[in-house]
Motif scaffolding. Structure first.
Motif, PDB file in Angstrom:
ATOM      1  N   VAL A  36       0.852  -1.053   0.036  1.00 26.99           N
ATOM      2  CA  VAL A  36      -0.111  -0.180  -0.050  1.00 26.99           C
ATOM      3  C   VAL A  36       0.888   1.373   0.061  1.00 26.99           C
ATOM      4  O   VAL A  36       1.963   1.452   0.811  1.00 26.99           O
ATOM      5  N   ALA A  37       0.555   2.209  -0.792  1.00 27.37           N
ATOM      6  CA  ALA A  37       0.978   3.657  -0.924  1.00 27.37           C
ATOM      7  C   ALA A  37      -0.039   4.490  -0.086  1.00 27.37           C
ATOM      8  O   ALA A  37      -1.235   4.538  -0.666  1.00 27.37           O
ATOM      9  N   SER A  38       0.195   5.271   0.868  1.00 23.11           N
ATOM     10  CA  SER A  38      -0.775   6.148   1.399  1.00 23.11           C
ATOM     11  C   SER A  38      -0.202   7.551   1.911  1.00 23.11           C
ATOM     12  O   SER A  38       0.913   7.746   2.455  1.00 23.11           O
ATOM     13  N   VAL A  39      -0.870   8.427   1.552  1.00 23.27           N
ATOM     14  CA  VAL A  39      -0.957   9.880   2.007  1.00 23.27           C
ATOM     15  C   VAL A  39      -1.656  10.490   2.640  1.00 23.27           C
ATOM     16  O   VAL A  39      -2.910  10.239   2.308  1.00 23.27           O
ATOM     17  N   ALA A  40      -1.530  11.180   3.803  1.00 23.33           N
ATOM     18  CA  ALA A  40      -2.742  11.785   4.402  1.00 23.33           C
ATOM     19  C   ALA A  40      -2.286  13.196   4.995  1.00 23.33           C
ATOM     20  O   ALA A  40      -1.203  13.527   5.324  1.00 23.33           O
ATOM     21  N   VAL A  41      -3.393  14.115   5.111  1.00 24.86           N
ATOM     22  CA  VAL A  41      -2.916  15.421   5.787  1.00 24.86           C
ATOM     23  C   VAL A  41      -3.967  15.554   7.079  1.00 24.86           C
ATOM     24  O   VAL A  41      -5.209  15.250   6.875  1.00 24.86           O
TER      25      VAL A  41
END
Length: 241
Positions: free
Chosen positions: A12-17
């Protein structure tokens, strides 16, 4: 507090703010592409969609391992590069801890499983005591048989999640004597939102590091390093043919 979170520790690749207690954006992909192709474009898309000025973030939370050696290197390099360019601190989040945090609020013992190959998993044991996140066993590589023995001796209900579940579920069913279940699809893989949420807690405790200080937690040697060590002749600096 505004935190940018990255996780490329597995498939999984994941980005969050996240800002304070609000998740402003999360972009997660579990597909057959390398993280070097996906992570920065995902970050760029999140920034565009939320009109995010990266200079306004306070810290970068990075899933620091264990996991895929390549994935961890890509995530680490991305976080370090951003930290240096933006002059922002990093928050190092143990990957298995972040996985467990997906199941916030459960009363059951939480057991993440990341496939480490060779019939081993990266795992740990966690529980929630009200709002308190408790680490019962820190993340570690372990044989599935040893983990099952440990869980049977604890004799309490457990819930599993992670990419090791489909790999070892059949074996676990044979070995376990305790009540157990498996997390559903929306909570059973890495999520940058959980990295960000744990990052908020770490930030409140002052657990920052500089971009220069950050290094991934591999927990064991890579396959190439293991093979090289096996070929090395004792007392000789060279290697066998």
């Amino acid at each position: 507090m505004k935190i940018l979170a990255l996780d490329s520790s597995g498939l999984v690749a994941s980005v969050a703010v996240m800002q304070d207690d609000t998740l402003q954006a999360e972009y997660t992909v579990n597909y057959k592409k390398t993280h070097s192709q996906t992570l920065l474009p995902m970050l760029d898309e999140v920034a565009k969609m939320t009109e995010l000025d990266l200079n306004t973030i306070d810290a970068i939370a990075i899933s620091g391992g264990p996991g895929s050696f390549t994935g961890l290197r890509i995530g680490s390099a991305t976080a370090k590069g951003l930290g240096l360019a933006l002059k922002k601190p990093l928050i190092h989040i143990p990957t298995v801890d972040a996985l467990a945090f997906n199941l916030y609020g459960t009363e059951k013992l939480i057991c993440p499983l990341m496939d480490a190959r060779r019939n081993q998993v990266y795992t740990g044991l966690y529980r929630f005591d009200g709002d308190r996140f408790c680490v019962e066993m820190e993340q570690t590589p372990m044989a599935v048989e040893e983990l099952a023995k440990n869980l049977n001796e604890r004799n309490e209900p457990v819930i599993f999640l992670g990419d090791g579940v489909p790999v070892y579920r059949e074996l676990l069913e044979q070995l376990l004597t305790v009540p157990h279940q498996y997390a559903p699809a929306h909570t059973n893989r890495q999520r940058a939102a959980s990295v960000a949420a744990l990052g908020m807690r770490y930030a409140a405790e002052g657990k920052f590091e500089t971009a220069t200080e950050h290094t991934p937690d591999y927990l064991r040697l890579s396959q190439a390093e293991r093979e090289r060590a096996q070929k090395q002749i004792p007392g000789d600096a060279g290697y066998t043919a």
